[in-house]
Design a protein around this motif. Structure first.
Motif, mmCIF file in Angstrom:
data_model
loop_
_atom_site.group_PDB
_atom_site.id
_atom_site.type_symbol
_atom_site.label_atom_id
_atom_site.label_comp_id
_atom_site.label_asym_id
_atom_site.label_seq_id
_atom_site.Cartn_x
_atom_site.Cartn_y
_atom_site.Cartn_z
ATOM 1 N N ARG A 48 0.804 -1.232 0.000
ATOM 2 C CA ARG A 48 0.000 0.000 0.000
ATOM 3 C C ARG A 48 0.832 1.275 0.000
ATOM 4 N NH1 ARG A 48 -3.405 -0.495 5.168
ATOM 5 N NH2 ARG A 48 -1.875 -2.080 5.823
ATOM 6 N N PHE A 49 2.100 1.183 0.363
ATOM 7 C CA PHE A 49 2.957 2.364 0.476
ATOM 8 C C PHE A 49 4.311 2.092 -0.157
ATOM 9 C CE2 PHE A 49 0.094 2.263 4.116
ATOM 10 C CZ PHE A 49 -0.446 3.540 4.118
ATOM 11 N N ASP A 50 5.035 3.144 -0.414
ATOM 12 C CA ASP A 50 6.424 3.006 -0.838
ATOM 13 C C ASP A 50 7.297 2.906 0.410
ATOM 14 O OD1 ASP A 50 5.702 3.159 -3.492
ATOM 15 O OD2 ASP A 50 6.116 5.306 -3.660
ATOM 16 N N VAL A 51 8.107 1.891 0.458
ATOM 17 C CA VAL A 51 9.011 1.663 1.583
ATOM 18 C C VAL A 51 10.440 1.853 1.096
ATOM 19 C CG1 VAL A 51 9.846 -0.012 3.266
ATOM 20 C CG2 VAL A 51 7.408 0.073 2.699
ATOM 21 N N LEU A 83 5.323 14.940 8.127
ATOM 22 C CA LEU A 83 6.328 14.017 8.657
ATOM 23 C C LEU A 83 5.887 13.494 10.019
ATOM 24 C CD1 LEU A 83 9.143 12.670 8.559
ATOM 25 C CD2 LEU A 83 10.075 14.779 9.569
ATOM 26 N N VAL A 84 5.945 12.187 10.178
ATOM 27 C CA VAL A 84 5.668 11.525 11.455
ATOM 28 C C VAL A 84 6.898 10.714 11.822
ATOM 29 C CG1 VAL A 84 4.162 9.942 12.724
ATOM 30 C CG2 VAL A 84 3.219 11.361 10.861
ATOM 31 N N THR A 85 7.444 10.952 13.007
ATOM 32 C CA THR A 85 8.613 10.200 13.463
ATOM 33 C C THR A 85 8.315 9.557 14.814
ATOM 34 O OG1 THR A 85 9.502 12.311 14.310
ATOM 35 C CG2 THR A 85 10.382 11.500 12.218
ATOM 36 N N PHE A 102 -0.947 3.974 12.889
ATOM 37 C CA PHE A 102 -1.467 5.036 12.044
ATOM 38 C C PHE A 102 -1.352 4.651 10.574
ATOM 39 C CE2 PHE A 102 -0.141 8.514 9.250
ATOM 40 C CZ PHE A 102 -1.334 9.214 9.171
ATOM 41 N N LEU A 103 -0.204 4.148 10.161
ATOM 42 C CA LEU A 103 -0.019 3.760 8.765
ATOM 43 C C LEU A 103 -1.024 2.689 8.360
ATOM 44 C CD1 LEU A 103 3.866 3.646 8.615
ATOM 45 C CD2 LEU A 103 2.406 5.045 7.135
ATOM 46 N N VAL A 118 6.672 8.756 6.936
ATOM 47 C CA VAL A 118 6.600 8.218 8.291
ATOM 48 C C VAL A 118 7.847 7.379 8.567
ATOM 49 C CG1 VAL A 118 5.254 6.850 9.927
ATOM 50 C CG2 VAL A 118 4.077 8.182 8.144
ATOM 51 N N VAL A 119 8.524 7.712 9.639
ATOM 52 C CA VAL A 119 9.686 6.937 10.093
ATOM 53 C C VAL A 119 9.328 6.374 11.463
ATOM 54 C CG1 VAL A 119 12.156 6.959 10.589
ATOM 55 C CG2 VAL A 119 11.221 8.486 8.822
ATOM 56 N N PRO A 120 8.869 5.122 11.521
ATOM 57 C CA PRO A 120 8.354 4.591 12.785
ATOM 58 C C PRO A 120 9.404 4.386 13.872
ATOM 59 C CG PRO A 120 7.457 3.373 10.916
ATOM 60 C CD PRO A 120 8.580 4.222 10.396
ATOM 61 N N CYS A 121 10.662 4.100 13.477
ATOM 62 C CA CYS A 121 11.671 3.798 14.494
ATOM 63 C C CYS A 121 13.011 4.390 14.060
ATOM 64 C CB CYS A 121 11.786 2.296 14.717
ATOM 65 S SG CYS A 121 12.859 1.862 16.109
ATOM 66 N N VAL A 122 13.305 5.578 14.547
ATOM 67 C CA VAL A 122 14.533 6.279 14.183
ATOM 68 C C VAL A 122 15.760 5.591 14.773
ATOM 69 C CG1 VAL A 122 15.777 8.472 14.431
ATOM 70 C CG2 VAL A 122 13.322 8.472 13.915
#
Length: 314
Positions: A48-51, A83-85, A102-103, A118-122
């Protein structure tokens, strides 16, 4: 610093050197899997998204850690960017889970309305060790500056750089935990050769606005949404939360840029840092995750509603 019954590291009032940092790192134990918990969940979103993998951290002998971001599939340069981090501090679990939830459950409704990054885990090394710092005993959320020594921070800044000036909103998902007071603040004092000064932990959710660009209506919209999920932290007897004056219910302000905080990296009009309290007897882990999701949705909704405002409402 005393952690989990261990003897303190270093000499009181003397900053750590390489030997003390190495001693601290040797005590960090892998307690969960970034590959299973985070990378696997992101992989499931690929249809569903570009990773993309925007970098990799080589933390031998512990291993190599891919840095993963998720983008809207039909990216449109005419649309505002959001942007979501999460997981800048690896131990702050609801930020990681909230970004992933959320994603999975909500991001699709913004298709054609906003570009999502979206970067779920920096900080994947710290996520696995339930730690605040990276293996160099550096706090990534005090390291978002040019020439950063923290690989996590430098890589995220490089990812964001081509879009800087185009972001309308950035929300950075964090927690304030009891371990802040029992472990991480004492560790910070020991590392820097300072005396530890005990403080308090607020019971509830709160936000950190940018003192150089305050957006009180934006913060209030998020507080209103989260209040439907979990309780908002009250001010203490001094009218503060973690030592900062409360400027509105559940809202304090920091100088995001000078402090090199993650929420200051985009130059976005609307920025905030969430702080969930997972150790509260009044909140479950599920509520904490849901609070992060509610905050993200409210932040994007408000930003889109006010995208055409010249400066954003006061």
């Amino acid at each position: 610093m005393t952690t989990a019954g261990l003897e303190p590291i270093g000499t009181p009032r003397q900053p750590w050197g390489d030997a003390e940092r190495a001693q601290w790192r040797a005590r960090q134990v892998r307690r969960r899997s970034h590959v299973q918990d985070v990378a696997g969940a992101i992989e499931a979103l690929r249809e569903r998204f570009d990773v993309e993998q925007y970098g990799e951290l080589d933390y031998a002998p512990d291993g190599r850690y891919p840095l993963l971001a998720v983008r809207s599939r039909n990216w449109d340069d005419a649309l505002p960017c959001m942007l979501v981090t999460g997981g800048v501090h690896g131990y702050e679990t609801s930020g990681v889970r909230g970004a992933l939830q959320f994603l999975d459950a909500h991001a699709a409704r913004y298709a054609g309305r906003a570009n999502l990054l979206v970067v779920p885990c920096v900080s994947p090394w710290a996520y696995e060790r339930v730690q605040r710092w990276n293996p160099e005993a550096l706090d990534p959320n005090r390291s978002f500056r040019d020439g950063s020594r923290a690989g996590e921070s430098a890589a995220l800044m490089q990812l964001v750089a081509p879009l800087r000036g185009r972001f309308l909103m950035h929300i950075d998902l964090h927690e304030t935990t009891d371990s802040d007071e029992s472990e991480f603040r004492p560790a910070l004092a020991a590392r820097d050769g300072k005396a530890f000064e005990p403080g308090g932990i607020p019971d509830g959710f709160y936000l950190v606005d940018d003192s150089a660009n305050p957006q009180p209506a934006f913060q209030q919209a998020i507080i209103d949404a989260v209040a439907q999920v979990t309780h908002i932290a009250p001010a203490d007897a001094d009218g503060t939360i973690i030592g900062s004056p409360v400027v509105a219910p559940g809202v304090i302000e920091y100088a995001l840029g000078p402090l090199a905080l993650c929420a200051g990296i985009t130059g976005a009009r609307f920025t905030t840092t969430t702080e969930v309290y997972p150790d509260s007897p009044r909140a479950t882990p599920e509520q904490c995750d849901a609070a992060q999701v509610a905050a993200v949705c409210a932040a994007i909704d408000f930003a889109l509603e006010h995208a055409g405002d010249a400066r954003g409402p006061a």
